[in-house]
Design a protein around this motif. Structure first.
Motif, PDB file in Angstrom:
ATOM      1  N   HIS A   7       0.847  -1.201   0.000  1.00 30.12           N
ATOM      2  CA  HIS A   7       0.000   0.000   0.000  1.00 30.12           C
ATOM      3  C   HIS A   7       0.875   1.240   0.000  1.00 30.12           C
ATOM      4  N   THR A   8       0.994   1.876  -1.156  1.00 32.85           N
ATOM      5  CA  THR A   8       1.807   3.092  -1.219  1.00 32.85           C
ATOM      6  C   THR A   8       1.233   4.079  -2.239  1.00 32.85           C
ATOM      7  N   HIS A   9       1.277   5.364  -1.883  1.00 33.51           N
ATOM      8  CA  HIS A   9       0.829   6.428  -2.790  1.00 33.51           C
ATOM      9  C   HIS A   9       2.056   7.112  -3.390  1.00 33.51           C
ATOM     10  N   LEU A  10       3.037   6.323  -3.750  1.00 34.08           N
ATOM     11  CA  LEU A  10       4.294   6.837  -4.290  1.00 34.08           C
ATOM     12  C   LEU A  10       4.093   7.720  -5.524  1.00 34.08           C
ATOM     13  N   TYR A  11       2.954   7.506  -6.202  1.00 34.42           N
ATOM     14  CA  TYR A  11       2.657   8.249  -7.434  1.00 34.42           C
ATOM     15  C   TYR A  11       2.421   9.742  -7.193  1.00 34.42           C
ATOM     16  N   ASP A 204       2.043   2.942   3.288  1.00 29.64           N
ATOM     17  CA  ASP A 204       1.050   4.012   3.142  1.00 29.64           C
ATOM     18  C   ASP A 204       1.742   5.346   2.880  1.00 29.64           C
ATOM     19  N   SER A 205       2.914   5.316   2.250  1.00 27.77           N
ATOM     20  CA  SER A 205       3.620   6.560   1.960  1.00 27.77           C
ATOM     21  C   SER A 205       2.728   7.460   1.114  1.00 27.77           C
ATOM     22  N   PRO A 206       2.754   8.767   1.335  1.00 21.77           N
ATOM     23  CA  PRO A 206       3.707   9.553   2.147  1.00 21.77           C
ATOM     24  C   PRO A 206       3.294   9.728   3.603  1.00 21.77           C
ATOM     25  N   GLU A 219       8.296   7.278   2.463  1.00 27.81           N
ATOM     26  CA  GLU A 219       8.487   6.753   1.107  1.00 27.81           C
ATOM     27  C   GLU A 219       8.629   5.241   1.194  1.00 27.81           C
ATOM     28  N   SER A 220       8.393   4.561   0.074  1.00 23.53           N
ATOM     29  CA  SER A 220       8.328   3.096   0.099  1.00 23.53           C
ATOM     30  C   SER A 220       9.647   2.441   0.512  1.00 23.53           C
ATOM     31  N   SER A 221      10.774   3.118   0.282  1.00 28.14           N
ATOM     32  CA  SER A 221      12.058   2.502   0.666  1.00 28.14           C
ATOM     33  C   SER A 221      12.151   2.323   2.187  1.00 28.14           C
TER      34      SER A 221
END
Ligand SMILES: [Zn+2]
Length: 255
Positions: A7-11, A204-206, A219-221
């Protein structure tokens, strides 16, 4: 080692140079699988932009976030449901109920949640649930809708052991994120009592940045810090945690 950020909003980072740097930092930390939920109509194109740029690493999901459910939710949801075009999606999400910010549209949130559960079932896809200050409301809908096709992830789980067991009994995985690194949250006491086979990892970034970067944008890293904490709590190697949670994510998403 392969770690999966479910689950990430990296976009939200749309600058292609900065995006490439973010992806490189993920790669450096073995986070090579990222699942991206949009939140509303506007974020659909951002999701597909990123998944098109990194098709081997980034997988799209679509849904209408409960915080974006307003009076016009049906129109908004129809637009989203028709927005995937030729893109394959891997889940319907994030969807659910959020009573933390605003209770005005509770009945609309429930209707939108149910409609998207039906959509997921028709596509044979899992759902990714967002639940904030609304455990009973979400649980009641899930219990009502439960059948052989309903499955998915309870994203950003931060509840009690009893709630965790109820979610697991419905066949859902618990999405564990930065909260696990917060000393005062208490999730670190509960988690080791739950079998790792029910757990997937997420940033769940950011949002919800783990320690040691709490207070800065996530961030996902940084999934590596969540995986390290989980490994420490279960007294297992990070490789084992990566292996089990990635396998779990493959079970859910079918990829
Ligand atoms: Zn989210």
């Amino acid at each position: 080692m392969v770690l999966t950020d479910t689950h990430t909003h990296l976009y939200y980072e749309t600058d292609s140079t900065k995006r490439a740097e973010l992806m490189q930092r993920c790669n450096n930390n073995s986070i090579t699988r990222l699942f991206l939920p949009n939140v509303d109509t506007n974020s659909v194109a951002q999701v597909f932009d990123l998944t098109a740029a990194y098709p081997a690493n980034c997988f799209p999901m679509l849904g209408l976030h409960p915080c974006s459910v307003k009076a016009d939710w049906e129109e908004e949801l129809n637009t989203i449901m028709n927005a995937h075009g030729d893109n394959k999606i891997y889940a319907v999400g994030e969807i659910g109920i959020d009573l933390y910010w605003d209770k005005t549209f509770l009945s609309e949130q429930i209707l939108a949640f149910k409609k998207q559960i039906a959509w997921a079932k028709s596509l044979k896809l899992p759902i990714v649930i967002h639940c904030r200050d609304a455990f009973d409301e979400v649980y009641n809908v899930l219990a009502e809708e439960q059948d052989d096709d309903l499955r998915g992830i309870f994203h950003c789980f931060g509840g009690t052991l009893e709630q965790a067991e109820k979610v697991i009994a419905l066949g859902f995985y618990l999405g564990i994120g930065g909260i696990i690194t917060y000393k005062n949250a208490g999730l670190d006491k509960i988690l080791p009592q739950i079998d790792l086979k029910h757990i997937v990892l997420e940033t769940d970034s950011p949002y919800l940045t783990p320690v040691p970067y709490r207070g800065k944008p996530n961030e996902s890293s940084y999934l590596i810090y969540i995986a390290q904490k989980v490994a420490e709590l279960y007294q297992k190697s990070i490789e084992t945690v990566a292996d089990i949670t990635t396998q779990n994510s493959i079970q859910v998403f079918g990829v």
